[in-house]
Design a protein around this motif. Structure first.
Motif, mmCIF file in Angstrom:
data_model
loop_
_atom_site.group_PDB
_atom_site.id
_atom_site.type_symbol
_atom_site.label_atom_id
_atom_site.label_comp_id
_atom_site.label_asym_id
_atom_site.label_seq_id
_atom_site.Cartn_x
_atom_site.Cartn_y
_atom_site.Cartn_z
ATOM 1 N N SER A 102 0.840 -1.197 0.000
ATOM 2 C CA SER A 102 0.000 0.000 0.000
ATOM 3 C C SER A 102 0.872 1.243 0.000
ATOM 4 O O SER A 102 2.049 1.179 0.340
ATOM 5 C CB SER A 102 -0.908 -0.001 1.235
ATOM 6 N N THR A 103 0.289 2.342 -0.396
ATOM 7 C CA THR A 103 1.014 3.622 -0.404
ATOM 8 C C THR A 103 0.193 4.609 0.405
ATOM 9 O O THR A 103 -0.857 5.063 -0.040
ATOM 10 C CB THR A 103 1.142 4.155 -1.848
ATOM 11 N N LEU A 104 0.671 4.849 1.602
ATOM 12 C CA LEU A 104 -0.117 5.718 2.482
ATOM 13 C C LEU A 104 0.673 6.936 2.936
ATOM 14 O O LEU A 104 0.185 7.743 3.720
ATOM 15 C CB LEU A 104 -0.572 4.937 3.721
ATOM 16 N N ASP A 105 1.906 7.067 2.433
ATOM 17 C CA ASP A 105 2.702 8.221 2.847
ATOM 18 C C ASP A 105 2.351 9.408 1.963
ATOM 19 O O ASP A 105 1.806 9.257 0.870
ATOM 20 C CB ASP A 105 4.198 7.902 2.778
ATOM 21 N N ALA A 106 2.676 10.573 2.453
ATOM 22 C CA ALA A 106 2.481 11.818 1.704
ATOM 23 C C ALA A 106 1.051 11.969 1.181
ATOM 24 O O ALA A 106 0.828 12.268 0.012
ATOM 25 C CB ALA A 106 3.478 11.889 0.546
ATOM 26 N N LEU A 107 0.081 11.711 2.043
ATOM 27 C CA LEU A 107 -1.304 11.949 1.643
ATOM 28 C C LEU A 107 -1.545 13.451 1.535
ATOM 29 O O LEU A 107 -1.008 14.222 2.323
ATOM 30 C CB LEU A 107 -2.262 11.360 2.677
ATOM 31 N N PRO A 108 -2.329 13.862 0.566
ATOM 32 C CA PRO A 108 -2.610 15.300 0.456
ATOM 33 C C PRO A 108 -3.400 15.808 1.666
ATOM 34 O O PRO A 108 -4.085 15.028 2.331
ATOM 35 C CB PRO A 108 -3.436 15.398 -0.822
ATOM 36 N N ALA A 109 -3.278 17.099 1.915
ATOM 37 C CA ALA A 109 -4.014 17.700 3.034
ATOM 38 C C ALA A 109 -5.509 17.497 2.815
ATOM 39 O O ALA A 109 -5.999 17.600 1.695
ATOM 40 C CB ALA A 109 -3.697 19.189 3.108
ATOM 41 N N GLY A 110 -6.211 17.156 3.881
ATOM 42 C CA GLY A 110 -7.651 16.983 3.779
ATOM 43 C C GLY A 110 -8.067 15.537 3.571
ATOM 44 O O GLY A 110 -9.249 15.217 3.631
ATOM 45 N N LEU A 111 -7.118 14.644 3.323
ATOM 46 C CA LEU A 111 -7.450 13.242 3.091
ATOM 47 C C LEU A 111 -6.969 12.379 4.261
ATOM 48 O O LEU A 111 -5.795 12.411 4.613
ATOM 49 C CB LEU A 111 -6.795 12.764 1.793
ATOM 50 N N THR A 112 -7.879 11.650 4.847
ATOM 51 C CA THR A 112 -7.525 10.690 5.892
ATOM 52 C C THR A 112 -7.849 9.315 5.375
ATOM 53 O O THR A 112 -8.960 9.075 4.887
ATOM 54 C CB THR A 112 -8.359 10.933 7.171
ATOM 55 N N LEU A 113 -6.885 8.421 5.467
ATOM 56 C CA LEU A 113 -7.038 7.124 4.834
ATOM 57 C C LEU A 113 -6.357 6.071 5.688
ATOM 58 O O LEU A 113 -5.162 6.143 5.942
ATOM 59 C CB LEU A 113 -6.368 7.203 3.457
ATOM 60 N N GLN A 114 -7.134 5.107 6.165
ATOM 61 C CA GLN A 114 -6.555 4.077 7.021
ATOM 62 C C GLN A 114 -7.261 2.754 6.811
ATOM 63 O O GLN A 114 -8.447 2.714 6.471
ATOM 64 C CB GLN A 114 -6.728 4.472 8.492
ATOM 65 N N PRO A 115 -6.544 1.647 7.056
ATOM 66 C CA PRO A 115 -7.258 0.371 7.065
ATOM 67 C C PRO A 115 -8.163 0.282 8.287
ATOM 68 O O PRO A 115 -7.813 0.786 9.364
ATOM 69 C CB PRO A 115 -6.137 -0.660 7.127
ATOM 70 N N LEU A 116 -9.299 -0.349 8.108
ATOM 71 C CA LEU A 116 -10.263 -0.480 9.197
ATOM 72 C C LEU A 116 -9.636 -1.173 10.407
ATOM 73 O O LEU A 116 -9.884 -0.796 11.556
ATOM 74 C CB LEU A 116 -11.478 -1.271 8.698
ATOM 75 N N SER A 117 -8.812 -2.197 10.151
ATOM 76 C CA SER A 117 -8.192 -2.938 11.252
ATOM 77 C C SER A 117 -7.413 -1.995 12.166
ATOM 78 O O SER A 117 -7.429 -2.139 13.386
ATOM 79 C CB SER A 117 -7.263 -4.016 10.689
#
Lengths: 439, 250
Positions: A102-117
């Motif tokens: 997965s690619t979760l680094d450097a998310l743009p401002a305003g975006l929150t993204l996480q696995p449910l676990s």
């Protein structure tokens, strides 16, 4: 309803212990869903929504739960690349989040993204309302079925995504589910919670892929909330492995002046079912859906699109096409309800289908119920063969019959992608459609 | 090039062509005129191989081969082209893509090398220039949303690219205003050559003011009842078809 405990599928799904969360409200909610599943069991074809999709074969199968090796299974690189798309990606193998893919680094401002676990482990409280509302609403709308219930009981992972109010997220987020061969035939479940704040703008690309040869059963429930004035573009590519059984529920709620554009491409899987429910809840909300389903071999692909116009001046435009070959079966139900008070609404739905062989079948059922005033509605469904005039036109120019058929069939399907703005992604999807055609 | 002898053909069990004979040589332009229902369009459709037309008697020899035995695509590859009275709209198929597929399919059937996209585009640009057609037409789906005039011009443009030996124009003039008619006629004139023959099926003689035929035939009740030069067309225009069956035109 069938006697639930006697069916191997139901038995094997009930064998799976509920995920241990240590969160009282969640454990209670899961237990409640499990009990509902245990008592109601599987729908049979006497239930209208399952009239054309018999679960008899699936009901005789047993699936194991939990893939201990999911976090280390190799994934073919070809499943990871998506032309024309870069940026954040959340990837799951057999329902288990894979940080390494997965690619979760450097998310743009305003975006929150996480696995449910991870959310359930760190701080589940903010999910409490959305979680319980989802199941309650599904039951209230008659949208809950065996698979939604077992999903609510058993799903331990998936995507939790939020876009802050007024945030415009330029790069799309990819959500990828991969089914991989395990120690035995697996069942797994995923749950996604997606929320766009007021005035936000965002694109989601959801993919269901796989390259294994084992049978699987995977269930998905996605709750998508589009806030007032927000804009969502949601592209779904279902190209799962040929022995995968996929049951998906997508529930979209559109607030005032929001706009949702959906492109859905259904190519893979053995038994595939998608319940796509959209509620236009706020004045002026707009929905635009385009979809293609192309069952071949002995595939069964069923789409149940249900749109409820519940507010003033809401608009929906839906255009779906099916192409069935060999002994495959396609099912499409397009149901539009314009509820009392949704005056001035505009609803159109078209489903055109092609049968490429005598053994193929497509069942299409348009439904339209209007309880409001000043409503414009257009509704139509056809099943047929290629247009003889067009075939002759191509042949008269020298194009042989088989090639002329392939050309017209490809054009018929890919027309559903015409308004997809990303040209590379559009061409990629079109090439997959064309690859599914005979020859 | 084309020898039609005693051709009889039925559509839906109804006999439309009743013993039509006609000989067309390379380089000639023949106009087939006649009243509605005489069998003009049936002739074009039978020659190009459309389904639903049953030939019950007679022969069609094209460059010495039995044209009626060939599939429509094989007739095209052999150099027969039908410009449709009602060109079909094909949404989702790009005009350029379609033309290249058609040209290469024909070349393949003839055992010629297929053109790559560079060579094809070069050819297309030349033809656009000669036909005075804007290249905007290329980027659209085949005939989709085209005006009547654009559709007919697209037919002529396809003809220019495919370079047939025998071009059959089925009421190409119908539904055109005078400017569009002139453009189409100019396109046809550009394509006239000693190796190519034209069969122009038309109800009115006004196309013949711009594309001057070598021969004019009157088709009535499934047969050629009279043949002559371009002056025959003018007489028909004056006297109408009413007299044809009674021999009054002559």
């Amino acid at each position: 309803m069938t006697q639930p405990a006697t069916l191997p599928l139901v038995e094997s799904l009930l064998d799976a212990p509920l995920p241990a969360s240590g969160i009282a409200w969640l454990d209670a909610a899961r237990q409640e869903s499990r009990d509902a599943f245990a008592s109601a069991g599987l729908p049979d074809t006497r239930v209208e929504a399952w009239k054309y999709t018999a679960l008899r074969g699936l009901a005789q199968r047993r699936f194991a739960h939990g893939d201990a090796a999911a976090s280390s299974r190799a994934v073919a690189p070809s499943l990871l690349a998506l032309p024309g798309v870069e940026g954040a990606r959340l990837l799951f193998v057999n329902g288990v989040f894979r940080a390494d893919l997965s690619t979760l680094d450097a998310l743009p401002a305003g975006l929150t993204l996480q696995p449910l676990s991870r959310v359930l482990k760190d701080d589940a409280e903010p999910l409490r309302f959305a979680w319980s509302r989802s199941a309650t609403r599904a039951e209230a709308h008659g949208a809950a079925d065996a698979f939604a219930r077992i999903n609510a009981a058993s799903a331990a992972d998936g995507m939790v995504l939020r876009v802050a109010a007024r945030a415009t997220i330029a790069a799309p987020v990819q959500l990828v589910f991969i089914g991989a061969d395990g120690e035995g035939e697996l069942a797994w479940h995923a749950r996604n919670l997606i929320e766009l704040g007021e005035g936000a703008s965002f694109t989601l690309i959801e993919q269901h892929l796989g390259d294994g040869g084992q049978a699987q059963l995977a269930t998905f429930v996605s709750d998508i909330h589009v806030g007032a004035g927000a804009k969502l573009h949601h592209v779904t590519l279902q190209n799962a492995a040929s022995a995968a059984n996929l049951i998906r529920h997508s529930h979209l709620r559109l607030q005032a002046r929001s706009e949702a554009t959906l492109h859905v491409v259904e190519l893979g899987g053995a038994l595939v079912r998608h319940d796509l429910q959209v509620e236009l809840l706020g004045d002026g909300a707009k929905l635009h859906t385009r979809g293609v389903f192309m069952p071949h071999g002995r595939q069964h692909i069923d789409t149940q699109l249900a749109i409820r116009h519940q507010a003033l001046n809401t608009a929906s435009s839906s255009n779906w096409r099916g192409v069935a070959n060999d002994r495959a079966r396609g099912v499409f139900r397009g149901a539009i309800v314009v509820a009392p008070g949704a005056d001035g609404s505009d609803a159109s739905l078209s489903n055109k289908n092609l049968l490429l062989s005598a053994g193929a079948e497509i069942d299409t059922k348009p439904e339209l119920e209007i309880y409001a005033d000043e409503v414009q509605a257009a509704h139509g469904a056809t099943v047929g063969q290629l247009d003889e005039r067009s075939l002759f036109y191509l042949r008269s120019r020298g194009i042989p019959l088989a090639e002329a058929r392939a050309l017209l069939t490809a054009a018929f399907c890919r027309a559903m992608l015409d308004d997809l703005p990303n040209p590379e992604l559009r061409e990629h999807l079109a090439s997959l459609l064309i690859a599914q055609l005979p020859e | 090039m084309l020898i039609i002898e005693n051709l009889h053909a039925r559509v839906e069990g109804k006999e439309i062509l009743k013993g039509l004979s006609l000989t067309v040589n390379a380089g000639e332009v023949h106009a087939i005129m006649g009243p509605n229902g005489a069998g003009k369009s049936t002739l074009g459709n039978v020659l190009s191989g459309r389904d639903g037309y049953e030939v019950t008697a007679g022969t069609v020899s094209y460059n010495g081969i039995d044209l009626l035995a060939l599939e429509p695509e094989a007739r095209a590859a052999a150099g027969v082209f039908l410009a449709f009275q009602y060109p079909v709209e094909i949404p989702g198929v790009n005009n350029t893509y379609f033309l290249r597929a058609a040209l290469n399919a024909q070349r393949k059937q003839r055992g010629e090398k297929e053109l790559d996209s560079m060579a094809f585009l070069k050819l297309v640009r030349e033809k656009l220039k000669v036909m005075q057609i804007s290249d905007e037409l290329l980027h659209r789906a085949v005939n989709e949303g085209f005006s009547g005039g654009e559709k007919k011009r697209n037919e002529i443009f396809q003809m220019a690219v495919l370079e047939p030996q025998l071009a059959i124009l089925d009421e190409t003039d119908s539904g055109l205003d005078i400017d569009a008619l002139k453009q189409v006629a100019q396109g046809v004139n550009t394509l006239r050559s000693p190796g190519r023959a034209f069969l122009m099926i038309t109800h009115y003689q006004r196309l013949l003011d711009y594309v001057v035929p070598d021969f004019v035939h009157v088709l009535a009740d499934g047969r050629i009842v009279e043949s002559g030069d371009k002056s025959l067309a003018l007489r028909l225009e004056e006297q109408g078809y009413a007299g044809v069956r009674h021999g009054a035109v002559a």
